[in-house]
Design an enzyme around this catalytic site. Structure first.
Site, PDB file in Angstrom:
ATOM      1  N   ARG A 150       0.850  -1.200   0.000  1.00 57.02           N
ATOM      2  CA  ARG A 150       0.000   0.000   0.000  1.00 57.02           C
ATOM      3  C   ARG A 150       0.885   1.249   0.000  1.00 57.02           C
ATOM      4  NH1 ARG A 150      -2.654  -3.770   3.119  1.00 57.02           N
ATOM      5  NH2 ARG A 150      -1.468  -3.146   4.944  1.00 57.02           N
ATOM      6  N   LYS A 175      11.084 -16.226   9.901  1.00 57.07           N
ATOM      7  CA  LYS A 175      11.286 -17.534  10.549  1.00 57.07           C
ATOM      8  C   LYS A 175      10.517 -18.644   9.850  1.00 57.07           C
ATOM      9  CE  LYS A 175       7.877 -15.814  13.629  1.00 57.07           C
ATOM     10  NZ  LYS A 175       8.099 -14.399  13.518  1.00 57.07           N
ATOM     11  N   GLU A 180      19.398 -13.222  11.532  1.00 61.48           N
ATOM     12  CA  GLU A 180      19.450 -13.087  12.998  1.00 61.48           C
ATOM     13  C   GLU A 180      18.094 -12.683  13.578  1.00 61.48           C
ATOM     14  OE1 GLU A 180      22.549 -13.412  15.143  1.00 61.48           O
ATOM     15  OE2 GLU A 180      20.706 -13.774  16.241  1.00 61.48           O
ATOM     16  N   ILE A 219      17.862 -10.449  20.253  1.00 67.26           N
ATOM     17  CA  ILE A 219      18.872 -11.256  20.965  1.00 67.26           C
ATOM     18  C   ILE A 219      19.831 -11.922  19.980  1.00 67.26           C
ATOM     19  CG2 ILE A 219      19.242 -13.095  22.648  1.00 67.26           C
ATOM     20  CD1 ILE A 219      16.303 -12.801  23.472  1.00 67.26           C
ATOM     21  N   ASP A 254       4.863 -20.393  16.024  1.00 62.92           N
ATOM     22  CA  ASP A 254       5.943 -19.402  15.984  1.00 62.92           C
ATOM     23  C   ASP A 254       7.202 -19.972  16.675  1.00 62.92           C
ATOM     24  OD1 ASP A 254       6.722 -16.325  15.824  1.00 62.92           O
ATOM     25  OD2 ASP A 254       7.188 -16.976  17.862  1.00 62.92           O
ATOM     26  N   LYS A 278      11.117 -21.259  15.223  1.00 60.36           N
ATOM     27  CA  LYS A 278      12.374 -20.803  15.814  1.00 60.36           C
ATOM     28  C   LYS A 278      13.195 -21.994  16.318  1.00 60.36           C
ATOM     29  CE  LYS A 278      10.212 -16.394  17.035  1.00 60.36           C
ATOM     30  NZ  LYS A 278       9.390 -15.699  18.043  1.00 60.36           N
TER      31      LYS A 278
HETATM   32  N1  HSE Z   1       4.762 -13.169  18.026  1.00 56.13           N
HETATM   33  C1  HSE Z   1       6.110 -13.366  18.457  1.00 56.13           C
HETATM   34  C2  HSE Z   1       6.189 -13.298  19.970  1.00 56.13           C
HETATM   35  C3  HSE Z   1       7.084 -12.362  17.905  1.00 56.13           C
HETATM   36  O1  HSE Z   1       5.178 -13.123  20.637  1.00 56.13           O
HETATM   37  O2  HSE Z   1       7.267 -13.455  20.482  1.00 56.13           O
HETATM   38  C4  HSE Z   1       7.502 -12.673  16.534  1.00 56.13           C
HETATM   39  O3  HSE Z   1       8.113 -13.910  16.437  1.00 56.13           O
END
Ligand code: HSE
Length: 449
Positions: free
Chosen positions: A48, A106, A130, A137, A202, A206
């Site tokens: 947008r 990720k 990273e 971190i 999520d 990771k």
């Molecule tokens: N939604 C994630 C968290 C942040 O709550 O840590 C992005 O990975």
């Protein structure tokens, strides 16, 4: 210093992209001095273009991300869009046109990292990410570079701020899951659809990335066992406290005892209050790394948000730019070990099991027999009798073989010694078949001891 600038293209200009733009602009002189050449933001691809973005030069905006990555004069593409497609195609196109890529993605790295690394190598460019794990971190670079001479045996982390906030609220206020989630949503930690966070997707992405780097092995999100936190109750949190523990949503990547395989998993677990991860509150992230020579290391900080994530992106950008100037590339994928990723059933850990049982003679012995039959050794048993109305009636501590008021119900909390997850699952299946076991209220792993 070289005067001809290095050109950077930005894909996405939301919370993180805007912050990357702001730092690139306001810190331009320092960044140039650190890199050895000025950095010029050459274009920003957005969906947008008419949305107001403070501090973002409107003349750089384009909706044609493909044309931007195909320009051929771009040195580094910074990708902060997220998701699998069209981003994967944009990144590989950028590689083919000679650009290194810095990504915060990720999901993509956990799904297809090996392929992307291979494409980067083929084209003689860098792929850095990273920011994809735990925001600000530093984790990827320490694991990949600082610990490259060591042997990492375990990575134990709180890598999702939203779920840590929820569990922290439940622990500190006695709130239930829904109430704590509502507060996380109101404060902007949880998204309108919190599924990715609360169901562990999520954190699993990771975990896959961390396990791959830590063990020099390819690990994808499909290899990661995942359980969400939606079924954690205030009772579980209170029960954890009673045994000197706290409940945390953990990402755990481990080498097996014989070193021949690895596992990666994400689930709520109890950890002792004395463990460094127990003191990680609110939406902070922390990752505990156990390496053979280094011993125990802890990385702590903000795992999300515009500025913290931009910090990690900019660090990668500086590294990619330095490599471009030196006509080299940095450390890429290391997957030489190719260790098999074992299923969850092979994991060995301790368990806290809460059962609703009939309160009559012999029940405890029956339950203990089922554990014994499956080779699961009991560490402690705590029984709490309840009257017929269901109210608590005071706890009694006792060893196996005891009994209490006939005719009522009792909660039985069993904590095991270390056992295989498959054996524990079989134990629980058998327990469910006992007439005297009215229900299995909760099963939680106990980690970090
Ligand atoms: N939604 C994630 C968290 C942040 O709550 O840590 C992005 O990975």
């Amino acid at each position: 210093m070289r005067t001809r600038p290095l050109k950077v293209a930005l894909l996405g200009c939301g919370v993180v992209g805007s912050e990357v733009t702001r730092i690139l602009t306001t810190q331009a002189d320092d960044l140039a001095a650190r890199i050895g050449a000025p950095v010029e933001l050459a274009g920003i691809a957005v969906r947008r273009p008419h949305r107001v973005r403070e501090g973002v030069p409107a003349e750089l905006l384009t909706t044609d991300a493909t044309a931007l990555v195909k320009r051929g004069d771009i040195d580094v593409v910074v990708e902060v869009i997220g998701g699998i497609e069209p981003v994967r195609t944009l990144i590989t196109t950028a590689f083919e046109h000679g650009a290194s890529v810095v990504s915060a993605n990720k999901a993509l790295l956990a799904a297809d990292g090996a392929n992307l690394h291979a494409r980067a190598v083929e084209n003689g460019v860098d792929l850095y990410y990273e920011a994809a794990v735990a925001g600000a971190i530093p984790l990827i670079r320490p694991l990949r570079e600082s610990l490259a001479g060591d042997k990492v045996n375990r990575v134990l982390g709180i890598v999702n701020g939203t779920t840590n906030f929820i569990l922290d609220k439940m622990d500190s206020t006695g709130a239930g899951y829904s109430e704590a989630l509502d507060e996380a949503t109101a404060l902007g930690y949880a998204e309108a659809d919190p599924t990715a966070d609360v169901e562990g997707f999520d954190a699993a992405a990771k975990a896959a990335i961390l396990a791959g780097i830590a063990f020099h092995t390819r690990v994808t999100i499909d290899d990661v066992h995942r359980e969400g936190l939606t079924e954690v109750t205030a009772g579980d949190i209170a029960s954890a406290r009673k045994m000197g523990c706290i409940v945390k949503m953990l990402a755990i990547c481990e080498r097996s005892a014989d070193g021949r395989s690895v596992t990666a998993r994400v689930h709520p677990a109890m950890i002792p209050l004395s463990h460094p991860l127990a003191s990680v509150r609110e939406a902070y992230n922390a990752v505990f790394v156990e390496a053979e020579a280094a011993g125990r290391l802890m990385f702590y900080g903000r795992g999300a948000g515009g500025a913290p994530t931009a910090s990690a992106v900019l660090g990668d950008l500086v590294a990619a730019c330095r490599n471009k100037l030196a006509a080299t590339t940095g450390a890429g994928e290391s997957a030489y070990a190719q260790l098999p990723v074992s299923p969850m059933g092979d994991v060995v850990t301790r368990y806290h099991i809460s059962l609703d049982v009939a309160d009559k003679p012999g029940v405890l012995a029956q339950v203990a027999t089922v554990f014994a039959e499956h080779g699961v050794s009991i560490d402690t048993v705590r029984q709490q009798s309840r009257n017929q109305g269901g109210g608590d009636e005071g706890a009694v501590e006792q060893g196996a073989g005891g009994g209490r008021r006939e005719g009522g119900e009792a909660s039985l909390v069993v904590v095991t010694h270390r056992a295989q997850d498959a054996a524990l699952s079989a134990t629980v299946s058998s327990l469910r078949k006992l007439d005297t076991v009215r229900g299995v209220a909760s099963i939680m792993r106990v980690e970090g001891e």
